[in-house]
Each structure stands twice: as structure tokens, then as C-alpha cells.
Design an enzyme around this catalytic site. Structure first.
Site, PDB file in Angstrom:
ATOM      1  N   ALA A  72      65.092  55.340  26.725  1.00 57.60           N
ATOM      2  CA  ALA A  72      66.538  55.129  26.895  1.00 57.60           C
ATOM      3  C   ALA A  72      66.865  54.777  28.341  1.00 57.60           C
ATOM      4  O   ALA A  72      67.581  55.493  29.044  1.00 57.60           O
ATOM      5  CB  ALA A  72      67.297  56.385  26.455  1.00 57.60           C
ATOM      6  N   GLY A  73      66.318  53.652  28.780  1.00 62.92           N
ATOM      7  CA  GLY A  73      66.623  53.133  30.103  1.00 62.92           C
ATOM      8  C   GLY A  73      67.610  51.988  30.001  1.00 62.92           C
ATOM      9  O   GLY A  73      68.517  52.014  29.158  1.00 62.92           O
ATOM     10  N   THR A  74      67.426  50.967  30.830  1.00 63.68           N
ATOM     11  CA  THR A  74      68.352  49.835  30.857  1.00 63.68           C
ATOM     12  C   THR A  74      68.521  49.210  29.477  1.00 63.68           C
ATOM     13  O   THR A  74      69.638  49.067  28.974  1.00 63.68           O
ATOM     14  CB  THR A  74      67.835  48.760  31.830  1.00 63.68           C
ATOM     15  OG1 THR A  74      67.767  49.313  33.130  1.00 63.68           O
ATOM     16  CG2 THR A  74      68.759  47.563  31.850  1.00 63.68           C
ATOM     17  N   ALA A  75      67.398  48.841  28.862  1.00 64.33           N
ATOM     18  CA  ALA A  75      67.484  48.171  27.563  1.00 64.33           C
ATOM     19  C   ALA A  75      67.946  49.133  26.476  1.00 64.33           C
ATOM     20  O   ALA A  75      68.811  48.804  25.660  1.00 64.33           O
ATOM     21  CB  ALA A  75      66.124  47.568  27.208  1.00 64.33           C
ATOM     22  N   LYS A 106      63.042  31.070  31.472  1.00 63.56           N
ATOM     23  CA  LYS A 106      64.262  31.405  30.746  1.00 63.56           C
ATOM     24  C   LYS A 106      65.114  30.149  30.530  1.00 63.56           C
ATOM     25  O   LYS A 106      65.655  29.916  29.443  1.00 63.56           O
ATOM     26  CB  LYS A 106      65.061  32.430  31.555  1.00 63.56           C
ATOM     27  CG  LYS A 106      65.898  33.370  30.742  1.00 63.56           C
ATOM     28  CD  LYS A 106      65.037  34.461  30.122  1.00 63.56           C
ATOM     29  CE  LYS A 106      65.844  35.444  29.348  1.00 63.56           C
ATOM     30  NZ  LYS A 106      65.042  36.579  28.863  1.00 63.56           N
ATOM     31  N   TYR A 126      57.304  31.620  27.717  1.00 64.57           N
ATOM     32  CA  TYR A 126      58.152  32.798  27.866  1.00 64.57           C
ATOM     33  C   TYR A 126      57.248  34.008  27.711  1.00 64.57           C
ATOM     34  O   TYR A 126      56.044  33.944  27.941  1.00 64.57           O
ATOM     35  CB  TYR A 126      59.272  32.684  26.814  1.00 64.57           C
ATOM     36  CG  TYR A 126      60.381  33.701  26.882  1.00 64.57           C
ATOM     37  CD1 TYR A 126      60.949  34.086  28.096  1.00 64.57           C
ATOM     38  CD2 TYR A 126      60.885  34.253  25.708  1.00 64.57           C
ATOM     39  CE1 TYR A 126      61.986  35.005  28.129  1.00 64.57           C
ATOM     40  CE2 TYR A 126      61.926  35.168  25.741  1.00 64.57           C
ATOM     41  CZ  TYR A 126      62.470  35.539  26.954  1.00 64.57           C
ATOM     42  OH  TYR A 126      63.501  36.441  26.981  1.00 64.57           O
ATOM     43  N   ASP A 162      68.559  41.537  30.009  1.00 69.21           N
ATOM     44  CA  ASP A 162      67.785  42.748  29.754  1.00 69.21           C
ATOM     45  C   ASP A 162      68.660  43.842  29.144  1.00 69.21           C
ATOM     46  O   ASP A 162      68.174  44.657  28.357  1.00 69.21           O
ATOM     47  CB  ASP A 162      67.145  43.256  31.049  1.00 69.21           C
ATOM     48  CG  ASP A 162      66.263  42.204  31.685  1.00 69.21           C
ATOM     49  OD1 ASP A 162      65.309  41.760  31.035  1.00 69.21           O
ATOM     50  OD2 ASP A 162      66.542  41.807  32.826  1.00 69.21           O
ATOM     51  N   GLU A 193      68.426  38.481  35.524  1.00 70.80           N
ATOM     52  CA  GLU A 193      67.169  38.652  34.795  1.00 70.80           C
ATOM     53  C   GLU A 193      66.194  39.533  35.572  1.00 70.80           C
ATOM     54  O   GLU A 193      65.927  39.300  36.755  1.00 70.80           O
ATOM     55  CB  GLU A 193      66.532  37.269  34.558  1.00 70.80           C
ATOM     56  CG  GLU A 193      65.271  37.276  33.746  1.00 70.80           C
ATOM     57  CD  GLU A 193      65.518  37.592  32.278  1.00 70.80           C
ATOM     58  OE1 GLU A 193      64.565  38.012  31.599  1.00 70.80           O
ATOM     59  OE2 GLU A 193      66.659  37.403  31.807  1.00 70.80           O
ATOM     60  N   ASP A 194      65.685  40.559  34.903  1.00 72.55           N
ATOM     61  CA  ASP A 194      64.573  41.374  35.394  1.00 72.55           C
ATOM     62  C   ASP A 194      64.849  42.048  36.738  1.00 72.55           C
ATOM     63  O   ASP A 194      63.987  42.056  37.627  1.00 72.55           O
ATOM     64  CB  ASP A 194      63.291  40.537  35.464  1.00 72.55           C
ATOM     65  CG  ASP A 194      62.717  40.292  34.076  1.00 72.55           C
ATOM     66  OD1 ASP A 194      63.188  40.932  33.123  1.00 72.55           O
ATOM     67  OD2 ASP A 194      61.800  39.471  33.944  1.00 72.55           O
ATOM     68  N   ASN A 206      64.685  38.033  22.352  1.00 71.67           N
ATOM     69  CA  ASN A 206      65.989  37.717  22.939  1.00 71.67           C
ATOM     70  C   ASN A 206      66.361  36.246  22.794  1.00 71.67           C
ATOM     71  O   ASN A 206      67.536  35.883  22.843  1.00 71.67           O
ATOM     72  CB  ASN A 206      66.015  38.088  24.424  1.00 71.67           C
ATOM     73  CG  ASN A 206      66.023  39.574  24.656  1.00 71.67           C
ATOM     74  OD1 ASN A 206      65.568  40.354  23.810  1.00 71.67           O
ATOM     75  ND2 ASN A 206      66.512  40.002  25.809  1.00 71.67           N
TER      76      ASN A 206
END
Length: 598
Positions: free
Chosen positions: A342-345, A214, A141, A309, A285-286, A500
Site C-alpha cells: 500500500a504505497g504510491t500505486a 512512455k 516499455y 504511477d 513518471e517514476d 497502464n
């Protein structure tokens, strides 16, 4: 991850009149069946009925057990002379392959060694992982899988996944059906379009390796059966010029398709996948930040779907925050929280924290007011260009008008003005948490909670050794990548990893066990609380999150709470009469099944 077994019509697996060649030969709850073997659940464990023979059988990783085949089994299955004479126990095999793992050169060499084992013997592969999960998780991973993805087209040798091309949308159904699964045979589909891979960006078709990795974690950590999953990559092109210029690149050779055609492709995939496998959890994912939020918003109320994510990262970070609150005897709503990146995650973390604060009695507006997010243009604030999902956390223009300092609204300005008690980094900006920032924060907080979460290690916002030195050992720390212990003033600090993997496997298991029709915010919050409650040590220097060495126990606990949350919301379609036993029975164990030769 696992592969479609050899077709029975191949030279190595001749047709057998006794082969289980139709669904009519299967029992309720049986696992998927190609014609040359059938996995069956029994009260005493798993059994495999094998019609394949000889070399063809050795090419099926789900049922090949190599030197562990007994002499009688070798004779019955046409394996005499195809294996070394000595019969090995699985324990001996594990010791042998672990030595091979230790001898492999470097992390990428270890990754490729494990991949080769996965391709020939799935049970042995997962038994090895189970016994060395803490050591091997960073290999299968993040971060090592990122390097493997970058080199995918160079080291590619054998297909492991389903490849769907935006240039051939009419092939989606045929491709998804190529692994010979029936409608009820798939519990989980992990899918990526590879645009936002692990902090290294657009990796084209190579992103299939993240779906394989994953799913390996889902199996190793939560016992999701490796034959009931599908890894999928959506090949929509790539904007990575290095890939397009590489003659070895295996994906579609054009720029990324966007806009209406992209959306139509996603819609066709979701519609087809959920029709063919209606009980499967669809795990995104991603994807890029914009697409990740847009796709999740579009489908989360229609199908059982989850974005790791956004929601998985949020859950494990919130778990760390809740555990830190227990350590400092505070509530989450008592904190002032700065999120750098402060984006997606980052926004996903803020959204889930708001839900937790509301459950503590804070109003939604008051909860959102406790967050200060920083993006590429500094502080999220009114009057600047923001993404849709960032707007609800924009600070009022009237507030920032009163700020003093440089006026650039960068991290140092925000920390000086806000005096946060919790600092979260999802920026991929190495060293962003400087000594000035950290000491300023620590001057106004007895136990500052600091989380440099960006992966890989080279992109972490700070090093734990520095954070402890700058705060005189007072910081409560969680990192995104694994770090070793740090000694400070005679106290050994174990650094918690906000991985995660502490959350998403158990979440998936909870969905599978309860057959939930959706994944809700309430279920995500339940997963976070369960992971936080799994921390039992509170001595000085102990980590604020459970160790990944205890992943299976943590995953079971998370699954129980997620299933209970689904039942509370009325979206569970299976009632758990004995929840603990029901969860444990769904956790596949890497043991060789009993063989019945057909």
C-alpha cells in the site's frame, strides 16, 4: 523520442530563400516548424513541405523515409546516389525491419534495434509497432526498458530527450525551447526524476529512456503526434553508488538533492513548462512515492497534470476490478479488498476504488472501511508510522486488538481474519501470495479476484498457473507483466495484463481532444470504466481486460469517455460536436505524408 530536426544552417541543410522560416508561413493547426521542413494537416491527410536537401534530410527521422523516396523525390531533394536503387513501399520496409527485429539477439538487442529505427525513420518505426504492438510493447516499455535504463550510460549514442540539471536551473527555458516548438505545438510532456524506475529504483539520468518509451506508447496506442511531445528528465543527482562509481555515467555526479532546493527546482520547471506550452498535459513518471504524491497534490488543481504511477495504475487496476465484478455479477462495494504493497500505486488504487464505491451509493467512510492495506510494517493501523497518504486507510486500533493469530499483522494474518474477496499485489515481493494465503482466501470466496501486479515478472507476487491450481480454476486474474495462457482442467485461461497502456494513452488523447484544463478524479474513473467496458468476451477462461493487441481501439474508447467527463465538469475548452470523428481525426496514423518540395 523524436529529435529536433537538423538546423537549416548546417552544412547538410543549406539555407533556402523559400524555406518556411517564420511562424507567418504556417497555417492554423500546423505542426511545429524548424526551417527545413513543415508538417501541415490537410483534409486529405498530412503533407510535409521540405526545404532540407541531401544527407541532412536523411538525418531527420520525422521526414526521412529511406528507400521509400521515389526517383522523382530523390532528384528534387538531392538524394540521387545516396540510397539503393530500388524504391520500396512502406509494406516492404516493414517486412524488412521486422526480419531485422526477429534476428536481434535477446530482448535488449531488440530494444536497441527498435531505438536505431526510431532515430532514423519515425513513420516506419510506428508502422512496425502498430502491426506488432502486442509483441513489441514489452520491449519498448516494461519490462525491457528497465534493462535499457540500467545500461543507459554505456549504450548512449544520440540525444533523445531534454536534460534539465538541478545545478543549472537557469537553463530550463533555453533547454525546453531547444526543440523549436511554438506555444501551441506541444500536447504532452512526460517528465521523470528517475528515482523510482520500474521497481529497480534510482537510475539517475538514465531515466530519460522511460519518458521516451512512455511517449512511444502514447503515439502507438493513441496516435498522439510524435512531433508534438517532449520527453524530459530532471537530473537532481543520484544516490545509486554503482552509477556514481561508473566512469561512463552521464548525469550529475553527486547525491540526490532534496528538500527546499528540490522543491524550488520542480516549481521552476512547472512554471516554465506551463508558461511556454500552456496546452500541454504534464505527465509525471517514476518519482519516489513521497515526491510523487506531494507533487501531484501540489499541482493537480493548478495545471493540467497527471501521475501515471498513481492515477494510471489505479485506473487500469480498477478497470480489471470492475470487469471482474461484471464477470461475477457483483458490485465493487460488495468486495473486501486487501492491498499488499500500500504505497504510491496501492493507495492510488484504493482512492479510486473508494470513488467508484461512492458512485454506487456507499458513503466514503463505509467505502474506506472495505480496504486493508499492508506496507513495510505490516497492516496499516493506528499507532504505527505511516505516510500522510496512507493514514486515511489505517485500521482502528480497537479492531486489530481483537484479532487472533500471530499478532504480526502480516499478509497471512490479514487474509485469515478479513476473508477478502479481492487481493491486489503492488509489493514487488516475489511469491508473496503463497499457497496458504490463496487457499485460505479461496475457501471463503467462489470467484476470488487476485492481481499480482508487481513488475518485472521476477517480482510478481504469484504465478498464474499456481493461482489457478490453488483455486481449482476459479480465480479471476490480472497480472502486471505479460504471462502466457494457462490450461487447467481442460479450460485455456488467457491471463489479463493490467498494463497502464490500456489507460494512459487514451486518457492523454481525451485531454488533448477536449483541451481540458485539469485531470480530475472523475476523468480517471471514466477512463477505468471505459477500459473495463472494452471487454466483450465472458466465456470461461477469457481475460478480464482487453488485449493490448487492441490498444488503438481501447484508447479511442477511453478518450471519448475522458473527454465527455471533462465536458461534464466544465473543464473542457473545446466542444466536441462529433465526438467519435473528433477523436479519430486527432489520432496520427503512421503513413508517409505527401511531399511538397520547397
Amino acid at each position: 523520442m523524436n529529435e529536433a530536426p537538423t538546423p537549416s544552417g548546417s552544412p547538410d541543410a543549406p539555407d533556402s530563400p523559400d524555406a518556411p522560416d517564420s511562424p507567418d508561413t504556417q497555417e492554423p493547426g500546423d505542426l511545429p516548424t524548424p526551417r527545413n521542413f513543415l508538417l501541415v494537416r490537410t483534409p486529405t491527410g498530412e503533407k510535409v513541405r521540405i526545404a532540407a536537401r541531401g544527407r541532412g534530410l536523411l538525418g531527420i527521422p520525422m521526414i526521412n523515409r529511406g528507400t521509400a523516396f521515389t526517383y522523382e523525390e530523390r532528384s528534387q531533394l538531392g538524394l540521387t546516389g545516396l540510397l539503393p536503387s530500388r524504391v520500396s513501399s512502406i509494406e516492404t520496409q516493414v517486412r524488412r525491419v521486422y526480419k531485422q527485429y526477429q534476428m536481434a539477439p535477446g530482448d535488449l538487442g531488440k530494444y536497441l534495434m527498435l531505438e536505431a529505427l526510431q532515430e532514423r525513420n519515425l513513420v516506419l518505426y510506428y508502422r512496425l509497432l502498430a502491426e506488432h504492438i502486442e509483441e513489441m510493447l514489452p520491449i519498448i516499455y516494461t519490462p525491457t526498458v528497465g534493462r535499457a535504463i540500467q545500461e543507459f550510460s554505456r549504450w548512449y549514442s544520440k540525444p533523445k530527450g531534454i536534460f534539465l540539471s538541478i545545478d543549472k536551473p537557469d537553463d530550463i527555458e533555453e533547454s525546453l525551447g531547444a526543440w523549436s516548438h511554438r506555444a501551441d505545438d506541444v500536447d504532452l510532456i512526460v517528465v521523470t526524476d528517475s528515482e523510482g524506475i520500474l521497481g529497480i529504483g534510482d537510475q539517475g539520468v538514465g531515466g530519460v529512456a522511460i519518458t521516451v518509451g512512455k511517449l512511444a506508447v502514447y503515439t502507438a496506442a493513441a496516435g498522439i503526434h510524435p512531433h508534438r511531445v517532449l520527453p524530459v528528465v530532471l537530473d537532481t543527482g543520484t544516490d545509486n553508488l554503482d552509477l556514481l562509481a561508473d566512469e561512463n555515467y552521464l548525469g550529475e555526479r553527486h547525491g540526490r538533492v532534496r528538500g527546499e532546493r528540490y522543491d524550488e527546482f520542480i516549481e521552476k520547471f512547472v512554471t516554465t513548462a506551463t508558461r511556454m506550452y500552456p496546452k500541454a498535459l504534464l505527465h509525471w513518471e517514476d518519482f519516489s512515492a513521497d515526491n510523487a504524491h506531494r507533487i501531484l497534490t501540489r499541482y493537480r488543481d493548478q495545471v493540467c497534470t497527471f501521475n501515471d504511477d498513481i492515477q494510471g495504475t489505479a485506473a487500469v487496476v480498477v478497470a480489471a476490478a470492475l470487469a471482474a465484478c461484471r464477470r461475477s455479477r457483483t458490485k465493487l462495494s460488495d468486495h473486501r479488498i486487501v492491498i499488499h504493497g500500500a504505497g504510491t500505486a496501492g493507495i492510488g488504487v484504493a482512492d479510486l476504488m473508494v470513488d467508484i464505491m461512492v458512485s454506487e451509493g456507499t458513503s466514503p467512510d463505509e467505502a474506506r472501511a472495505k480496504f486493508w492495506g499492508l506496507g513495510s510494517r505490516g497492516l496499516l493501523r493506528e499507532g504505527t508510522k505511516l505516510r500522510d497518504f496512507q493514514e486515511r486507510f489505517a485500521r482502528p486500533a480497537s479492531e486489530v486488538a481483537e484479532w487472533t493469530g500471530t499478532g504480526e499483522f502480516d499478509l497471512a494474518d490479514v487474509v485469515t481474519t478479513v476473508r477478502p474477496t479481492m487481493l491486489i499485489g503492488t509489493s514487488a515481493q516475489a511469491g508473496a501470495f503463497t499457497q496458504e494465503v490463496v487457499t485460505t482466501m479461496a475457501a471463503h470466496c467462489d470467484q476470488p479476484v487476485i492481481m499480482p501486479l508487481s513488475n518485472p515478472t521476477s517480482k510478481a507476487e504469484a504465478q498464474p498457473v499456481d493461482l489457478l491450481r490453488w483455486t481449482n480454476g476459479r480465480a479471476l486474474i490480472a497480472t502486471g507483466s505479460p504471462f502466457g495462457d494457462v490450461e487447467h482442467n481442460g479450460v485455456v485461461h488467457e491471463i489479463a495484463q493490467a498494463n497502464n497502456a490500456l489507460v494512459f494513452p487514451g486518457l492523454g488523447l481525451g485531454v488533448v481532444v477536449s483541451r481540458a484544463t485539469k485531470v480530475t478524479d472523475h476523468m480517471i474513473a471514466a477512463a477505468a470504466r471505459a477500459a473495463a467496458s472494452a471487454v466483450t468476451r465472458r466465456t470461461p477462461g477469457s481475460p478480464i481486460l482487453p488485449s493490448v493487441a487492441n490498444l488503438r481501439a481501447v484508447s479511442a474508447k477511453v478518450a471519448l469517455e475522458v473527454a465527455a467527463a471533462a465536458a461534464e465538469e466544465g473543464i473542457a475548452t473545446v466542444e466536441l460536436t462529433d465526438p467519435v470523428q473528433d477523436v479519430l481525426q486527432h489520432m496520427w496514423m503512421p503513413d508517409y505524408p505527401t511531399i511538397e518540395v520547397i
